[in-house]
Structure formats: C-alpha cells, structure tokens
Design an enzyme around this catalytic site. Sequence first.
Site, PDB file in Angstrom:
ATOM      1  CG  ASP A 190     -14.534   6.865   7.921  1.00 43.13           C
ATOM      2  OD1 ASP A 190     -14.857   7.592   7.339  1.00 43.13           O
ATOM      3  OD2 ASP A 190     -15.012   5.732   7.684  1.00 43.13           O
ATOM      4  CG  HIS A 223     -13.306  13.455   7.939  1.00 38.41           C
ATOM      5  ND1 HIS A 223     -13.434  12.042   8.141  1.00 38.41           N
ATOM      6  CD2 HIS A 223     -13.831  13.840   8.927  1.00 38.41           C
ATOM      7  CE1 HIS A 223     -14.246  11.967   9.053  1.00 38.41           C
ATOM      8  NE2 HIS A 223     -14.591  12.870   9.574  1.00 38.41           N
TER       9      HIS A 223
END
Length: 509
Positions: free
Chosen positions: A484, A480
């Site tokens: 995204d 992450h």
Amino acid sequence: MTIEVKVPTLGESVTEATVATWFKKPGDSVAQDEMLCELETDKVTVEVPSPAAGTLSEIVAQEGETVGVDALLATIGEGEGAGAAEAPTKDAPKAEQSADNAPAQTKPDTSGDTTDVMVPALGESVSEATVATWFKKLGDTVAADEMLCELETDKVSVEVPAPAAGTLTEIVAREGETVAAGGKLAVIAGGEGAAPRAEAPQEASAPSDRSGADVEDAPSAKKLMAEKGLTSDQVTGTGRDGRVMKEDVLKAASAATEAPAPQAKQAPRAPVAAGDEGREERVKMTRLRQTIARRLKDAQNTAAMLTTYNEVDMKAIMDLRDEYKELFQKKHGVKLGFMSFFTKACVHALREVPEVNAEIDGTDVVYKNFVHMGIATGTPQGLVVPVIHDADAMSFAEIEKAIADKGRAARDGKLSMADMQGGTFTISNGGVYGSLMSSPILNPPQSGILGMHKIQDRPVVIGGKIKVRPMMYLALSYDHRIVDGKGAVTFLVRVKEALEDPRRLLMDL
C-alpha cells in the site's frame, strides 16, 4: 535397466505443471534427447527430452494431469531404441553407463579415437544457449581444458573447455546457432594429424536430413507455424537432425513477408533516405538483452507498479565515511562505500515494512524472513543483478566485500546462476552514470526496488536558514497489489532517517 523420466526444474517460484502433450506412446523407440512430452506452467511451456535411448515402457502422468517438480512422468527400458539412438551402435552401452553414474550431457562421449564436445549444464531453469564465439577452427590442435567456444544464455556466458587433447575435426553447432543443454557442439580426434570432416558445416541445416527421419519439431515452433500459416516443408530446421525450432519459423515468416512486397502493409521502419544505405548497422540482440527486454516488459504488464520519491541529506554518511575510510580499509581490506549504508538502511526498513520484501505467488503472499539483496550492476553485455544472500546477517565489511566480488565477477562475465537467483529486494544505483532522477522498474517476482541517484549540492532550508548540502533523490518502485502507499512511503522515510542519522542503525531505531 529402467530409466525414470521426471519433471525438470520449472523455474523460480513454479512448483507444478500440467502435462499438455505426449509425442510418444508406450512401446515407441526413443533416442537420447528426443522430445517426449510438453508441460505447461502458469508462466512457460517446458519440453521434456528423453534422458537416454531405449523404449518408452510406461507413461505414468497422462495428458491433462498436474505434476509437481521431480514427479515421475514415465519410464524408459532397454529395447530397440537403445541401439538406434546414436549412429555408432557400440556407443549405446556407454550412454547407459553415463546415465547411471552422472548426467550424460556433462560427460564427454568417447568412441574410438574421438571425443564429443557437449553443451555443459547451463544452470537451473536454463535449457538452451546460443553459440557466441568459436576460439578454434577446424583442424586446430587443442589441449585438454583449452577454451573452445563461448555460449551465451539469457542470464550468463558459459565457456566450454576441451574435454581432451587432440584435433578439432568437426564443428556441429556454428556461431549464432541455438543449442540445448546436453547437445553436441563439436568432435575432437585423439591426435594432431586427424583430418577435419568436409561436410560438417552443412549437416545442421541441410533440409534433406529430415527426409525419412522421424523428427519431432519443437512444440513452440508448431504453434508458431500454425499462427503464421506455414508448414514444416516451408521452414528449414536448424535443430538437431533438422528439427524445426521457433527461431526457424520466425526467419521463414519474415522471409515470406519480405520477398513479395507489393504494397501490402506500411513498413514499420521509416524508409532509408537516399545516400544513407550502408550507414546503418543491424545487429542481432544478445540473449541477455532479449531477456532483459522481456522481463522488464513483463514486469510492467503484470505488476501494478507505482513509484514514490524522497530526498536524503548525505552529509552525515559522507562525514562518517571520510573519518573512518582509511582505518576501515586497513582493517578489512576493502573500501568503505555508500552501498553498505544503503543495504543496511534497506534491511532496517524491510523489517518494519515486510510486504516490500514479499512476493505474490498465485493467490498467496509469500513473506521472506530474510533479505537476499540484489545489487543491479551494469556490464558491457547489459544489466545484471547479482544477489548478496542473507545480507541482513552481514556486517558493513562483509557487505562491501560481497558487493566488490560480485561486481568484479559481473564485469568479467563470471557470474554463476546461483549468484543471480533468490533475490528478495533490489537496489539500483543510476547515480554512478549521472542520473539525477528516475523510476526504476521492478525485478520480478520482487515487490520493491530502490533507485539511488547522483549526489548533488543543493540549497536546503535547515533550522530556518539556507544551507548547501549534498542531496540525493531516492525512488522506491513497488507493486501496489501487495504494498500500500502508506507502507511504501514509510519504507522510504525509514531509509532516509537511517541514512541521515546512521546511529539509528546501531540502536535499531
């Protein structure tokens, strides 16, 4: 003659290091493979051995300086050290000759009627191995190229053939011992009647060998001894010339804590119940298993790992496969499986969401304009990930052939270092073992891994009607920090669309 000491390969994605400590100073005599200095990278500590015997002429990179891969660290000239490097003085010119023509560790050193068996090159970023199995014993007659032993690194197994015919007269590194690249494994005498040396098995671990010898302990061992409050006199070294290695310190530390056990700390393991003694078996983890454990834990500790899920209707691919599998195998000589469809679908999705195919290097994001697809493969020794290089430029048949070849090599323990390096994305198929749902762990430094699962008939609603379809859960684990949620979900949806309608792959939709 001057020999250059250069910065070795530091590992994938590591381009520079800092000179931490010099163990020698200019004018000192050095033996071949004796530790000269220690380098520190942002990931590991690297020891630099002397490539040849001689005298340290000049230190080019001082402590605290930053150096790149293959940069010049120091120079070694002929001198007193050249004669003191190995016991038989007459061998020194041969060592120099091999340093000129080829790496000394890969060329057998023959003196008189004997031939040294050396640890072969272990691959990029691999500096040591564990002796797993000896196929021969002292006194056995061996033929040239006959397998003598098997070494186990943290990535692959390496077989060591006999460099010459003769009789195995000395085994220097026993089973379970750790050896460095270029280290000595055994000695072969050039004849069938040579007698084995009686004292050979004790030489490696005899503590008396250290007395009077200028032997540098491994820097990692020194640090660990300081942490454990031990001195080198309390540790029996099993390295070359009695050199203390990190594993030796761990053994000594565990022995010290186990010997006096007056209710100090509660044991981490539950006590063995009466009658259960002898029903347990303690087996040392293989280097491959230790590396798998370390890399998986490092991935969890480093990446901001998250998993998103979806499901795919496999009917279109299964129908297409049933229709063309015989014609496909007849023309290409390989079976049409599911992995080529998944590989193609992932390549298609990676073009749209390139950050899933990228990696983080320090404060930079490195985007890959190619796809080296890692295919996770289970073997008796553990999970390995052979890489299909440039999978984005391959056809279905080329992908299936490459996967079949790499899978066969993995099961036979024949994968090379090059076969497992450079992957940019990974596919893991837990469905072959019956897994219905899982969250795969990233294969660093990659930023994405796709988990495939078991195909199972389930009722689904299609056009307002309930139908039974072969369904598979898909899982994308991603970093992450660089990917995204929108990009991850988009990637998985594109994979799902391509699999449910393979025509989209042909039309690049």
